[in-house]
Each structure stands twice: as C-alpha cells, then as structure tokens.
Design a protein around this motif. Sequence first.
Motif, PDB file in Angstrom:
ATOM      1  N   CYS A  95       0.843  -1.196   0.000  1.00 45.60           N
ATOM      2  CA  CYS A  95       0.000   0.000   0.000  1.00 45.60           C
ATOM      3  C   CYS A  95       0.876   1.244   0.000  1.00 45.60           C
ATOM      4  O   CYS A  95       1.917   1.289   0.663  1.00 45.60           O
ATOM      5  CB  CYS A  95      -0.896  -0.013   1.241  1.00 45.60           C
ATOM      6  SG  CYS A  95      -1.998   1.414   1.387  1.00 45.60           S
ATOM      7  N   GLY A  96       0.438   2.257  -0.757  1.00 47.41           N
ATOM      8  CA  GLY A  96       1.141   3.536  -0.777  1.00 47.41           C
ATOM      9  C   GLY A  96       0.176   4.684  -0.572  1.00 47.41           C
ATOM     10  O   GLY A  96      -1.011   4.583  -0.900  1.00 47.41           O
ATOM     11  N   ALA A  97       0.677   5.779  -0.031  1.00 48.38           N
ATOM     12  CA  ALA A  97      -0.144   6.969   0.160  1.00 48.38           C
ATOM     13  C   ALA A  97       0.742   8.205   0.062  1.00 48.38           C
ATOM     14  O   ALA A  97       1.932   8.170   0.393  1.00 48.38           O
ATOM     15  CB  ALA A  97      -0.840   6.943   1.517  1.00 48.38           C
ATOM     16  N   ILE A  98       0.137   9.295  -0.398  1.00 54.34           N
ATOM     17  CA  ILE A  98       0.835  10.581  -0.481  1.00 54.34           C
ATOM     18  C   ILE A  98       0.155  11.553   0.470  1.00 54.34           C
ATOM     19  O   ILE A  98      -1.057  11.764   0.397  1.00 54.34           O
ATOM     20  CB  ILE A  98       0.789  11.171  -1.905  1.00 54.34           C
ATOM     21  CG1 ILE A  98       1.227  10.136  -2.943  1.00 54.34           C
ATOM     22  CG2 ILE A  98       1.656  12.424  -1.991  1.00 54.34           C
ATOM     23  CD1 ILE A  98       0.883  10.527  -4.372  1.00 54.34           C
ATOM     24  N   LYS A  99       0.944  12.149   1.366  1.00 54.48           N
ATOM     25  CA  LYS A  99       0.450  13.200   2.249  1.00 54.48           C
ATOM     26  C   LYS A  99       1.564  14.219   2.441  1.00 54.48           C
ATOM     27  O   LYS A  99       2.740  13.839   2.541  1.00 54.48           O
ATOM     28  CB  LYS A  99       0.006  12.620   3.596  1.00 54.48           C
ATOM     29  CG  LYS A  99      -0.725  13.639   4.470  1.00 54.48           C
ATOM     30  CD  LYS A  99      -1.397  12.993   5.667  1.00 54.48           C
ATOM     31  CE  LYS A  99      -2.217  14.020   6.434  1.00 54.48           C
ATOM     32  NZ  LYS A  99      -2.941  13.433   7.568  1.00 54.48           N
ATOM     33  N   ASN A 100       1.222  15.481   2.480  1.00 54.11           N
ATOM     34  CA  ASN A 100       2.220  16.545   2.620  1.00 54.11           C
ATOM     35  C   ASN A 100       3.277  16.488   1.515  1.00 54.11           C
ATOM     36  O   ASN A 100       4.409  16.938   1.696  1.00 54.11           O
ATOM     37  CB  ASN A 100       2.926  16.464   3.984  1.00 54.11           C
ATOM     38  CG  ASN A 100       1.974  16.491   5.151  1.00 54.11           C
ATOM     39  OD1 ASN A 100       1.076  17.320   5.197  1.00 54.11           O
ATOM     40  ND2 ASN A 100       2.153  15.578   6.102  1.00 54.11           N
ATOM     41  N   GLY A 101       2.894  15.920   0.363  1.00 47.49           N
ATOM     42  CA  GLY A 101       3.828  15.863  -0.758  1.00 47.49           C
ATOM     43  C   GLY A 101       4.827  14.724  -0.702  1.00 47.49           C
ATOM     44  O   GLY A 101       5.679  14.595  -1.591  1.00 47.49           O
ATOM     45  N   PHE A 102       4.739  13.868   0.335  1.00 51.50           N
ATOM     46  CA  PHE A 102       5.669  12.753   0.488  1.00 51.50           C
ATOM     47  C   PHE A 102       4.928  11.420   0.453  1.00 51.50           C
ATOM     48  O   PHE A 102       3.771  11.329   0.846  1.00 51.50           O
ATOM     49  CB  PHE A 102       6.426  12.858   1.817  1.00 51.50           C
ATOM     50  CG  PHE A 102       7.457  13.956   1.842  1.00 51.50           C
ATOM     51  CD1 PHE A 102       8.717  13.763   1.298  1.00 51.50           C
ATOM     52  CD2 PHE A 102       7.158  15.187   2.423  1.00 51.50           C
ATOM     53  CE1 PHE A 102       9.663  14.773   1.322  1.00 51.50           C
ATOM     54  CE2 PHE A 102       8.099  16.197   2.460  1.00 51.50           C
ATOM     55  CZ  PHE A 102       9.359  16.004   1.906  1.00 51.50           C
ATOM     56  N   TYR A 103       5.645  10.400   0.029  1.00 54.39           N
ATOM     57  CA  TYR A 103       5.088   9.053  -0.060  1.00 54.39           C
ATOM     58  C   TYR A 103       5.333   8.251   1.215  1.00 54.39           C
ATOM     59  O   TYR A 103       6.390   8.356   1.844  1.00 54.39           O
ATOM     60  CB  TYR A 103       5.747   8.280  -1.207  1.00 54.39           C
ATOM     61  CG  TYR A 103       5.147   8.544  -2.569  1.00 54.39           C
ATOM     62  CD1 TYR A 103       4.132   7.736  -3.075  1.00 54.39           C
ATOM     63  CD2 TYR A 103       5.595   9.602  -3.340  1.00 54.39           C
ATOM     64  CE1 TYR A 103       3.587   7.973  -4.338  1.00 54.39           C
ATOM     65  CE2 TYR A 103       5.063   9.853  -4.598  1.00 54.39           C
ATOM     66  CZ  TYR A 103       4.057   9.038  -5.089  1.00 54.39           C
ATOM     67  OH  TYR A 103       3.517   9.268  -6.328  1.00 54.39           O
TER      68      TYR A 103
END
Length: 271
Positions: A95-103
Amino acid sequence: MIISKSKEEIELMRESALVVSRTLGMLASEIKPGITTLKLDKLAEEYIREQNAIPGFLGLYDFPNTLCMSPNAQVVHGIPNNNPLVEGDIISIDCGAIKNGFYGDHAYTFPIGEVAEETKKLLQVTKESLYEGINEFRAGKRVGDVGYAIQKYCEDHGYGVVRELVGHGLGKTMHEDPEMPNYGKRGRGKKFIEGMVVAIEPMINLGTKNINQLNDGWTILTADNKPSAHFEHNVALVDGKPELLSTFKYIYEALGITSNEEDKFRSKVYG
C-alpha cells in the motif's frame, strides 16, 4: 543521487507512512475467507482519502488500483479482482499513500485463517529478515550490508531471494536512489547518509528465487508456483541509526498479536 531529508521532512514522511500503517491495520480486520481483493482495495482507497491523503499507487506507472494484492504464489504487483480469498491462502498487501507531498509505502503478508506450517514459517522468517536488514541501516554502512543480512538469513532457511525486485529510496517520488536489493555483499554499494529514507522490503519465496510475469504486465509470481512472502517498512537514518517511520502496530492490534519487534528501531510511540 541520494536525497537527504531534514528532520522536519522526516516527520512529514512519518505522517505519510502512518497513513499506510493505519490503512493496513483497518484491512487486517476485514481480511477473512470470502472477501475479495477488489473489495479490500475499495475500502483502502476510501480510508486513505478520509485521512486527507491520496492513494500512492493508483495511476502510478498506470497501475489501475490502490493496492497491490498478491496471493499465494504471486510475489508482488498483483491486481485486485473479484476472486474470494479462501482458508489457507496468504495475501501480500502493498500500500502507498501521499500526504504533505511525500510518499509512504509498505507491505504485510497476511494468512487467511489457518495456513500450512511451511507457509507460516516462510512468513515468520521473511518478517524477521526485514528487521535483520533494518539493523544494518546505519551510518558508515552500505547498501550491500542490508542486502547481505536479508539474503543470509533467508537462504540459511532454504528460501529463494528474489533478485529482480528491490527496495528503494523514498521521498517526494515513490522510487528514489538508492536501490535496496535483498541480496548483496558486505561493504559494497552506496554508503548511507544522514537523513536518507528507504523502503526495505524482502520478497522471499518458499522455493526457487526465479520469477515469471503474467500477461497483464504487472503480476509477478514464483516460477515453481510455491508461496512467496513480502514485508516492507519505511526507515529513516536519524543520528546515524535506523528510525522506523512505519509500524505494524495497527495490524497487531486488529489481530490480537503482541510484539516488541519494532521497539529498538523507533523513538516515537504511536497512539
């Protein structure tokens, strides 16, 4: 070129990693015989967006889903579908996610009900090898030290260590320098630097190390059709030592597992 992150950026990356950690913990409560990987995929997408984050895999390199779902002999990059999971399966969820511009990007292999003893041991050893590798992620060490530790631990148990698929640096893009193979020689490869963040992810096969790819252009499976396991953490080099940004704590809470395996690699307690 390895991109070093500031302490502030590392804390932002911890937030991204914990989006994934919580998502895997949510999924742990839903994984049971009869559920489909496509249903789990939809739950994950909704949950990631509820955390004010963006699914990191959806559309990346044209991947069609939020999760890579790889059951049994599939190593990685399996595409979710409507086939129900059954008792005795294993399922690797990346699983991957992007938050605050970071992975954030990590993985866990779940047993579905009771699984064969040899498969259960494969999962245990693969997860243990992850921490063997993380322990080598220190100032003055090199990429080959991590790979060697994982390779030796798994091959000593008679397992196949996949060569074609590797861990990687992590940051504002999913795949940064350096590549992090799960095999190698001590003292070889790029030297670790303060502030770098990597995804360490052993992909270990019960039988041969050799793999094949399906015609869908994504799914990788073992050449001998024996099971494969995949565990992954995000780790920063802070004050010369490995600092876990991700956690399996939420998975363990959902499954009723007690573990202190992460304690030596993290300075923060997650609520």
